[in-house]
Design an enzyme around this catalytic site. Structure first.
Site, short mmCIF file in Angstrom:
data_model
loop_
_atom_site.label_atom_id
_atom_site.label_comp_id
_atom_site.label_asym_id
_atom_site.label_seq_id
_atom_site.Cartn_x
_atom_site.Cartn_y
_atom_site.Cartn_z
N LYS A 14 -4.73 -7.99 -18.23
CA LYS A 14 -4.69 -8.01 -19.69
C LYS A 14 -4.39 -9.39 -20.25
O LYS A 14 -5.04 -9.83 -21.22
CB LYS A 14 -3.65 -7.00 -20.19
CG LYS A 14 -3.57 -6.87 -21.71
CD LYS A 14 -4.81 -6.18 -22.27
CE LYS A 14 -4.79 -4.70 -21.99
NZ LYS A 14 -5.91 -3.99 -22.67
N HIS A 67 8.31 -7.54 -3.20
CA HIS A 67 7.06 -7.99 -3.82
C HIS A 67 7.27 -9.31 -4.55
O HIS A 67 7.65 -9.33 -5.72
CB HIS A 67 6.55 -6.93 -4.80
CG HIS A 67 6.05 -5.69 -4.15
ND1 HIS A 67 4.74 -5.52 -3.77
CD2 HIS A 67 6.69 -4.54 -3.80
CE1 HIS A 67 4.59 -4.34 -3.21
NE2 HIS A 67 5.75 -3.72 -3.22
N GLY A 92 0.83 -1.20 0.00
CA GLY A 92 0.00 0.00 0.00
C GLY A 92 0.86 1.24 0.00
O GLY A 92 2.05 1.18 0.33
N VAL A 144 -8.68 -5.17 -27.39
CA VAL A 144 -8.98 -6.53 -26.96
C VAL A 144 -10.02 -6.57 -25.85
O VAL A 144 -10.88 -7.45 -25.83
CB VAL A 144 -7.69 -7.27 -26.52
CG1 VAL A 144 -7.02 -6.60 -25.35
CG2 VAL A 144 -7.98 -8.73 -26.19
N ASP A 145 -10.01 -5.59 -24.94
CA ASP A 145 -10.93 -5.63 -23.80
C ASP A 145 -12.38 -5.52 -24.26
O ASP A 145 -13.22 -6.37 -23.93
CB ASP A 145 -10.60 -4.49 -22.81
CG ASP A 145 -9.17 -4.53 -22.33
OD1 ASP A 145 -8.60 -5.63 -22.28
OD2 ASP A 145 -8.62 -3.46 -22.02
N GLU A 177 5.02 -11.11 -5.78
CA GLU A 177 3.98 -11.30 -6.79
C GLU A 177 4.35 -10.74 -8.16
O GLU A 177 3.72 -11.09 -9.17
CB GLU A 177 2.66 -10.67 -6.31
CG GLU A 177 2.61 -9.16 -6.33
CD GLU A 177 3.15 -8.50 -5.07
OE1 GLU A 177 2.75 -7.37 -4.77
OE2 GLU A 177 4.01 -9.12 -4.39
N CYS A 213 5.39 -5.93 1.62
CA CYS A 213 5.60 -4.48 1.64
C CYS A 213 4.83 -3.85 2.81
O CYS A 213 5.19 -4.05 3.95
CB CYS A 213 5.20 -3.87 0.29
SG CYS A 213 5.82 -2.19 0.04
N TYR A 214 3.75 -3.09 2.55
CA TYR A 214 2.96 -2.53 3.64
C TYR A 214 2.42 -3.65 4.53
O TYR A 214 2.34 -3.50 5.76
CB TYR A 214 1.81 -1.69 3.08
CG TYR A 214 1.04 -0.93 4.13
CD1 TYR A 214 1.39 0.38 4.48
CD2 TYR A 214 -0.05 -1.50 4.79
CE1 TYR A 214 0.69 1.08 5.45
CE2 TYR A 214 -0.76 -0.81 5.76
CZ TYR A 214 -0.39 0.48 6.08
OH TYR A 214 -1.09 1.18 7.05
N SER A 259 -14.23 -0.01 -28.52
CA SER A 259 -13.07 0.72 -29.04
C SER A 259 -12.35 -0.05 -30.13
O SER A 259 -11.58 0.53 -30.89
CB SER A 259 -12.09 1.01 -27.90
OG SER A 259 -11.47 -0.20 -27.46
#
Length: 536
Positions: free
Chosen positions: A381, A176, A62, A233-234, A178, A89-90, A230
């Site tokens: 994504k 991190h 955070g 891809v989304d 991740e 982290c936080y 648009s």
């Protein structure tokens, strides 16, 4: 708090969100390992956690300092539930502060890659090297571990880079695990989930498409839907889901704001009038946007104008449909999770700091209301691309370059003008042509689209300056183009692409030779963080 109970196949791993830019990424990494995970707000109570019956807890990072007046805190009772807890982290700092340790402000911060030295005894880092590269992003640090914890690693800046209490199954890292730039972060997560928590692999995305189709049918019923299309891809994945779920109950509305890349309006119309059994409306709003953006310099003001007009254009289409006897109740959007967390608009109730606004997250204009359909709002994504492949979308859509909703307006630093748009369109077309070819060469050599040497996102930026040059024995005073090319898998972290010199040279030579008004090309070699992928 949102619970996706239909997705559960076993007790979930709960990720407590302290406003991290990587909060959803943690949940996604756990899902990658075939363990179901849910993101919940950090102020969840111990009783609420107990009701959810989780298998383990992960505390996210955070942006705050744990001692700040308005800093997020944690219900200390969560540490008394007998559950394994892992903090990053936080989360590392809040664990220390809550359990009796100390957190201090460091004289020197750590941002980006750092060399970690670990102790031999560490359940979390078992089967990883004694020296390894990790990803740091902090100024505060744990200065004294709580009683019962042992320090398991350090860096030259951070003496307590990780700590653990194996008896209570509490583990935490200042770095991190991740993010992809922590070399052995995946192994650490596997150690936590399978060795420490004893979980099994029992969740996958195999049936996500059919679940989403069923969800859309149930939500929509007999009503009509407008899709904010648009061509990226989304929104294309949402179109494919909607086409399969409700067919011509969906109207795909393409707002052409005049800020698209070279040839894109024509490509979008061609694809979505031939490959989808839905209504398609092409709204030519180029002149309206040009007038609204005339002289506007501030990037957030550009985004506000573009976002506000976006809704007005949709409202106008919906009104027309209503006059034709086809009233619209729902607005479908290709919102994905990075959009939400970068806007600070956390659906989980977290406290992310706002990095930038997104056009599809700005509130409706007064008097306008649609119920939203956002089937991708907790996907990243690469997960969206996987879903697109499962839905049978063509590769040129699935692997289309990411493009911001406000378009080239935020890749032009300063005011937008027809001259600048033409310069940037032509330069960007060259960048994409050359790096598309580069990625194809890498794919032929490695057989992997995201293999070593490939580039994830690439584009041109036009800054609001001019510089001196020499062309044809004449002095020039023209604009530079900045090339941005990054490697990433999730848009949350990114590193600049180490492109071959011959590729960089060819891009530079072509832009200067083929694009009038440009006499210089520069390459941005900054990672995210501390930068963002886009410039504005």
């Amino acid at each position: 708090m949102t619970q996706h109970t239909s997705d559960r196949s076993a007790a979930p791993v709960l990720v407590l969100d302290f406003g991290a830019q990587y909060g959803q990424l943690i949940a996604r990494r756990v899902r990658d390992l075939q363990v179901y995970s849910e993101l919940v707000p950090c102020d969840i109570s111990a009783d609420e956690v107990r009701e959810l019956n989780p298998a383990a807890i992960i505390l996210s990072g955070g942006p705050a300092s744990v001692y700040a007046e308005d800093a997020p805190s944690i219900d200390a009772g969560i540490f008394e539930l007998g559950l394994p807890v892992l903090g990053f982290c936080y989360g590392h700092q809040i664990m220390a502060a809550t359990l009796g340790g100390e957190v201090s402000h460091s004289d020197v911060g750590e941002y980006g890659p750092a060399t970690l030295t670990r102790e031999r005894d560490s359940a979390l880092m078992n089967a990883t090297p004694l020296e390894q590269t990790v990803w740091m992003s902090h100024r505060d640090a744990v200065s004294q571990a709580p009683e019962g914890f042992m320090v398991t690693s350090s860096t030259s800046v951070c003496p307590i880079a990780s700590m653990e209490d194996p008896t209570r199954r509490f583990f935490s890292t200042q770095f991190h695990p991740e993010v992809a730039h922590t070399e052995h972060g995946g192994q650490m997560l596997e150690n936590f989930l399978f060795e420490i928590c004893g979980l099994e692999k029992n969740w996958s995305m195999d049936d996500v498409a059919e679940r989403k189709v069923a969800d859309i049918r149930k939500q929509v019923g007999e009503d009509r839907v407008i899709l904010a299309l648009s061509g990226g891809v989304d929104s294309s994945v949402v179109a494919a889901l909607g086409a399969r779920a409700i067919g011509r109950q969906m109207t795909c509305v393409f707002i052409n704001h005049g800020l698209l890349r070279k040839g894109e309006p024509e490509q979008v119309e061609e694809v979505f009038t031939t490959q989808f059994d839905v209504d398609f409306i092409h709204v030519h709003a180029e002149d309206r946007y040009a007038a609204l953006l005339d002289g506007v310099v501030d990037p957030e003001e550009k985004r506000r104008i573009i976002g506000t007009q976006f809704w007005k254009e949709f409202f106008a289409v919906a009104t027309e449909l209503e006059h034709d006897g086809r009233p619209v109740r729902f607005l479908a959007q290709g919102t994905i999770y990075p959009d939400i967390i970068e806007s600070g608009a956390r659906k989980t109730g977290g406290k992310a700091s706002t990095i930038k606004s997104h056009h599809n997250l700005i509130p409706f204009p007064e008097g306008v209301h649609f119920d939203l359909i956002e089937p991708l709002d907790h996907f990243f994504k690469d997960e969206v691309r996987a879903l697109g492949r499962e839905l049978g979308l063509p590769e040129h859509i699935v692997y289309r370059q990411p493009f911001p909703g406000p378009g080239l307006a935020i890749r032009i630093i300063g005011a937008v003008s027809p001259e600048k748009l033409e310069i940037l369109r032509e330069a960007d077309a060259i960048v994409r042509e050359e790096l598309d070819a580069h990625n194809k060469r890498v794919f032929r050599q490695t057989g992997e689209r995201s293999g070593a040497g490939s580039v994830w996102q690439y584009f041109a930026v036009l800054p609001d300056i001019k510089s001196v040059g020499v062309m044809g024995d004449e002095r020039t005073y023209a604009r530079p183009i900045i090339l941005r090319a990054v490697e990433s898998s999730d848009a949350m972290t990114a590193d600049w692409a180490k492109l071959p010199y011959e590729v960089l040279g060819r891009i530079s030579s072509r832009i200067v030779a083929e694009v009038p008004g440009v006499n210089r090309v520069a390459y941005d070699i900054t990672s995210k963080p501390p930068a963002t992928i886009e410039w504005e």
